[in-house]
Design an enzyme around this catalytic site. Sequence first.
Site, PDB file in Angstrom:
ATOM      1  N   PRO A 132      73.488  38.031 -14.915  1.00 48.67           N
ATOM      2  CA  PRO A 132      72.771  38.615 -16.056  1.00 48.67           C
ATOM      3  C   PRO A 132      71.813  37.618 -16.721  1.00 48.67           C
ATOM      4  O   PRO A 132      70.721  38.001 -17.137  1.00 48.67           O
ATOM      5  CB  PRO A 132      73.909  39.026 -17.005  1.00 48.67           C
ATOM      6  N   GLY A 135      68.217  35.150 -13.357  1.00 46.49           N
ATOM      7  CA  GLY A 135      67.480  35.975 -12.399  1.00 46.49           C
ATOM      8  C   GLY A 135      66.473  35.093 -11.688  1.00 46.49           C
ATOM      9  O   GLY A 135      66.795  34.424 -10.699  1.00 46.49           O
ATOM     10  N   SER A 136      65.253  35.040 -12.247  1.00 47.29           N
ATOM     11  CA  SER A 136      64.251  34.132 -11.660  1.00 47.29           C
ATOM     12  C   SER A 136      64.721  32.691 -11.749  1.00 47.29           C
ATOM     13  O   SER A 136      64.452  31.879 -10.859  1.00 47.29           O
ATOM     14  CB  SER A 136      62.923  34.272 -12.415  1.00 47.29           C
ATOM     15  N   ARG A 290      43.075  68.829   3.767  1.00 47.08           N
ATOM     16  CA  ARG A 290      42.936  69.498   2.458  1.00 47.08           C
ATOM     17  C   ARG A 290      41.452  69.821   2.205  1.00 47.08           C
ATOM     18  O   ARG A 290      40.596  68.910   2.228  1.00 47.08           O
ATOM     19  CB  ARG A 290      43.473  68.573   1.360  1.00 47.08           C
ATOM     20  N   GLN A 359      47.503  59.772  -5.446  1.00 48.16           N
ATOM     21  CA  GLN A 359      46.262  60.305  -6.007  1.00 48.16           C
ATOM     22  C   GLN A 359      45.556  61.208  -4.992  1.00 48.16           C
ATOM     23  O   GLN A 359      45.050  62.283  -5.341  1.00 48.16           O
ATOM     24  CB  GLN A 359      45.352  59.136  -6.430  1.00 48.16           C
ATOM     25  N   LEU A 361      46.866  62.926  -2.680  1.00 45.25           N
ATOM     26  CA  LEU A 361      47.595  64.187  -2.510  1.00 45.25           C
ATOM     27  C   LEU A 361      47.542  65.072  -3.758  1.00 45.25           C
ATOM     28  O   LEU A 361      48.106  66.170  -3.757  1.00 45.25           O
ATOM     29  CB  LEU A 361      49.061  63.915  -2.126  1.00 45.25           C
ATOM     30  N   GLY A 362      46.894  64.597  -4.808  1.00 42.37           N
ATOM     31  CA  GLY A 362      46.762  65.416  -6.023  1.00 42.37           C
ATOM     32  C   GLY A 362      48.130  65.830  -6.555  1.00 42.37           C
ATOM     33  O   GLY A 362      49.078  65.052  -6.550  1.00 42.37           O
ATOM     34  N   GLU A 386      63.680  39.308  -4.352  1.00 39.61           N
ATOM     35  CA  GLU A 386      63.312  38.153  -3.496  1.00 39.61           C
ATOM     36  C   GLU A 386      62.235  37.311  -4.180  1.00 39.61           C
ATOM     37  O   GLU A 386      61.346  36.774  -3.520  1.00 39.61           O
ATOM     38  CB  GLU A 386      62.830  38.622  -2.125  1.00 39.61           C
ATOM     39  N   SER A 389      56.650  38.831  -8.350  1.00 34.74           N
ATOM     40  CA  SER A 389      55.274  38.435  -7.998  1.00 34.74           C
ATOM     41  C   SER A 389      54.850  37.206  -8.801  1.00 34.74           C
ATOM     42  O   SER A 389      54.128  36.335  -8.297  1.00 34.74           O
ATOM     43  CB  SER A 389      54.307  39.590  -8.248  1.00 34.74           C
TER      44      SER A 389
HETATM   45  C1  LIG Z   1      67.354  46.725  -6.409  1.00 30.98           C
HETATM   46  C2  LIG Z   1      67.628  45.260  -6.538  1.00 30.98           C
HETATM   47  C3  LIG Z   1      68.341  44.617  -5.533  1.00 30.98           C
HETATM   48  C4  LIG Z   1      68.632  43.248  -5.647  1.00 30.98           C
HETATM   49  N1  LIG Z   1      69.404  42.633  -4.693  1.00 30.98           N
HETATM   50  C5  LIG Z   1      69.877  41.387  -4.936  1.00 30.98           C
HETATM   51  C6  LIG Z   1      70.852  40.800  -4.072  1.00 30.98           C
HETATM   52  O1  LIG Z   1      71.276  41.402  -3.083  1.00 30.98           O
HETATM   53  N2  LIG Z   1      71.346  39.583  -4.397  1.00 30.98           N
HETATM   54  C7  LIG Z   1      70.928  38.894  -5.489  1.00 30.98           C
HETATM   55  O2  LIG Z   1      71.420  37.782  -5.728  1.00 30.98           O
HETATM   56  N3  LIG Z   1      69.959  39.394  -6.316  1.00 30.98           N
HETATM   57  C8  LIG Z   1      69.446  40.630  -6.062  1.00 30.98           C
HETATM   58  N4  LIG Z   1      68.504  41.189  -6.912  1.00 30.98           N
HETATM   59  C9  LIG Z   1      68.059  40.412  -8.078  1.00 30.98           C
HETATM   60  C10 LIG Z   1      66.583  40.048  -8.058  1.00 30.98           C
HETATM   61  O3  LIG Z   1      66.358  39.017  -7.157  1.00 30.98           O
HETATM   62  C11 LIG Z   1      66.182  39.707  -9.509  1.00 30.98           C
HETATM   63  O4  LIG Z   1      66.114  40.926 -10.217  1.00 30.98           O
HETATM   64  C12 LIG Z   1      64.876  38.963  -9.586  1.00 30.98           C
HETATM   65  O5  LIG Z   1      65.034  37.671  -9.092  1.00 30.98           O
HETATM   66  C13 LIG Z   1      64.339  38.885 -11.014  1.00 30.98           C
HETATM   67  O6  LIG Z   1      65.312  38.457 -11.915  1.00 30.98           O
HETATM   68  P1  LIG Z   1      65.529  39.256 -13.278  1.00 30.98           P
HETATM   69  O7  LIG Z   1      65.680  40.693 -12.927  1.00 30.98           O
HETATM   70  O8  LIG Z   1      66.638  38.610 -14.031  1.00 30.98           O
HETATM   71  O9  LIG Z   1      64.173  39.115 -14.075  1.00 30.98           O
HETATM   72  P2  LIG Z   1      63.730  37.847 -15.032  1.00 30.98           P
HETATM   73  O10 LIG Z   1      63.914  36.567 -14.289  1.00 30.98           O
HETATM   74  O11 LIG Z   1      64.394  37.984 -16.353  1.00 30.98           O
HETATM   75  O12 LIG Z   1      62.181  38.140 -15.170  1.00 30.98           O
HETATM   76  C14 LIG Z   1      61.646  39.078 -16.100  1.00 30.98           C
HETATM   77  C15 LIG Z   1      60.113  38.969 -16.049  1.00 30.98           C
HETATM   78  O13 LIG Z   1      59.708  37.668 -16.466  1.00 30.98           O
HETATM   79  C16 LIG Z   1      58.896  37.065 -15.471  1.00 30.98           C
HETATM   80  N5  LIG Z   1      59.129  35.625 -15.429  1.00 30.98           N
HETATM   81  C17 LIG Z   1      60.318  34.959 -15.442  1.00 30.98           C
HETATM   82  N6  LIG Z   1      60.115  33.647 -15.365  1.00 30.98           N
HETATM   83  C18 LIG Z   1      58.782  33.448 -15.304  1.00 30.98           C
HETATM   84  C19 LIG Z   1      57.946  32.295 -15.207  1.00 30.98           C
HETATM   85  N7  LIG Z   1      58.442  31.063 -15.142  1.00 30.98           N
HETATM   86  N8  LIG Z   1      56.602  32.489 -15.173  1.00 30.98           N
HETATM   87  C20 LIG Z   1      56.067  33.730 -15.223  1.00 30.98           C
HETATM   88  N9  LIG Z   1      56.813  34.844 -15.309  1.00 30.98           N
HETATM   89  C21 LIG Z   1      58.145  34.717 -15.337  1.00 30.98           C
HETATM   90  C22 LIG Z   1      59.331  37.722 -14.171  1.00 30.98           C
HETATM   91  O14 LIG Z   1      58.337  37.615 -13.171  1.00 30.98           O
HETATM   92  C23 LIG Z   1      59.566  39.157 -14.629  1.00 30.98           C
HETATM   93  O15 LIG Z   1      58.347  39.853 -14.663  1.00 30.98           O
HETATM   94  C24 LIG Z   1      68.168  42.535  -6.776  1.00 30.98           C
HETATM   95  C25 LIG Z   1      67.438  43.197  -7.781  1.00 30.98           C
HETATM   96  C26 LIG Z   1      67.193  44.549  -7.687  1.00 30.98           C
HETATM   97  C27 LIG Z   1      66.467  45.228  -8.818  1.00 30.98           C
END
Ligand SMILES: Cc1cc2nc3c(=O)[nH]c(=O)nc-3n(C[C@H](O)[C@H](O)[C@H](O)COP(=O)(O)OP(=O)(O)OC[C@H]3O[C@@H](n4cnc5c(N)ncnc54)[C@H](O)[C@@H]3O)c2cc1C
Length: 406
Positions: A132, A135-136, A290, A359, A361-362, A386, A389
Amino acid sequence: MSTFSLDPGADQLAVRDWLHGFAADVMRPAAAEWDEREETPWPVIQEAAKLGIYSLDFYAQQYFDPSGVGIPIAMEELFWGDAGIGLSIVGTTLAAVAVLANGTDEQIGTWAPQMFGTPDDVKVAAFCSSEPDAGSDVSALRTRAVYDEAKDEWVLNGTKTWATNGGIAAVHVVVATVDPALGARGHASFVVPPGTPGLSQGQKFKKHGIRASHTAEVVLDSVRVPGHCLLGGKEKLDERLARAREGVRSGGGRNAAMATFEASRPAVGAQAIGIARAAYEVALDYARTRVQFGRPIIDNQGVAFQLADMKTRIDAARLLVWRASWMAANNQPFTSAEGSMSKLYAGETAKWVTAQAMQILGGNGFTREYPVERMHRDSAIYSIFEGTSEIQRLVIARAISGMPIR
Ligand SMILES: Cc1cc2nc3c(=O)[nH]c(=O)nc-3n(C[C@H](O)[C@H](O)[C@H](O)COP(=O)(O)OP(=O)(O)OC[C@H]3O[C@@H](n4cnc5c(N)ncnc54)[C@H](O)[C@@H]3O)c2cc1C
């Protein structure tokens, strides 16, 4: 080193055609149903296992294909069939690659087959890194692994989130910290074998897209795993930790992790290309048939140029993916983060192309009578998982500038 070529060769083309048949005949007809059900499509995975498409052997063969394009070709074809079902079929490979990248030969031999099960008793695997609050920023993860020397066991505690196949997997691979003071350098990966007490599924997420793929929290409550479940083994971990504690900043570990990401990201990009190509084909077909104002809508440059741009971007994305895949297979250094580049561009392309397809396919594009609405929802994950962006851009910007861009 194999020469970079855009000709995949007869063997790869045969694999592509075989997968295309499965994607068209089995996945496509099942796509809408499993999207609505939001459940793992076990019967489709089983069918794939019976044909050898869901098997360790198949992925190993594609993975070790010297041209590097075995995996991207397979991914593109399966995700052309359907992304939600596709992810249910290939989600296991995330965990398998973690074992392959970090495990000993014995660990690979023990755990990789158990991740897939058998055609009569198929299993899936999960890779659990995200949390939780991590993430990134993976370095912030808090799941703790403590060694119980008397029993030669590791005790895992924490909560993982967003795990593909989390809680329904036979084998879970869990990334945990063994020394929080060391940040990412104190992380290690553990296999949690099937049926281990203390591991349970938390919340299952209801998602915007790839709804046939199961995504859930995984709760680890005093989960005890044998010492041999530490990937790479204790000796290697102790050496690594000692170096980190001495402040040796060789960067070797980090570089190895980055190289693994660079090598795995093109495969995810190829999945996005599969979705984009599918949506483009539907849109092209629709635009030809179409009729409005007495002529097919493709007769208007406004529509035809849109399709020209869609096709151009898809081909450009594929070139980036194939280049990075070839580089990985031939141990070329990713000096400009070419793997991240390919995932960034392919992911954004899939989102853009599927939006254009809707778009074209309207009104029909906006309904569930046509598949592009689902493809558009499915494509949205490709700028998030993964590495988002933004994170891909960060990695590329650091690689090209050599600066610690934040
Ligand atoms: C459907 C799904 C399947 C997944 N499967 C797996 C899995 O199998 N195993 C696993 O471990 N994880 C998995 N993930 C997790 C996924 O890798 C994370 O959701 C992802 O890495 C982003 O982390 P977050 O959601 O906490 O977003 P955050 O890290 O909180 O990011 C929120 C926003 O802030 C931006 N941001 C954060 N830091 C920066 C920065 N330094 N500079 C610019 N922008 C930034 C991000 O780009 C994003 O737009 C999955 C996620 C989903 C939704």
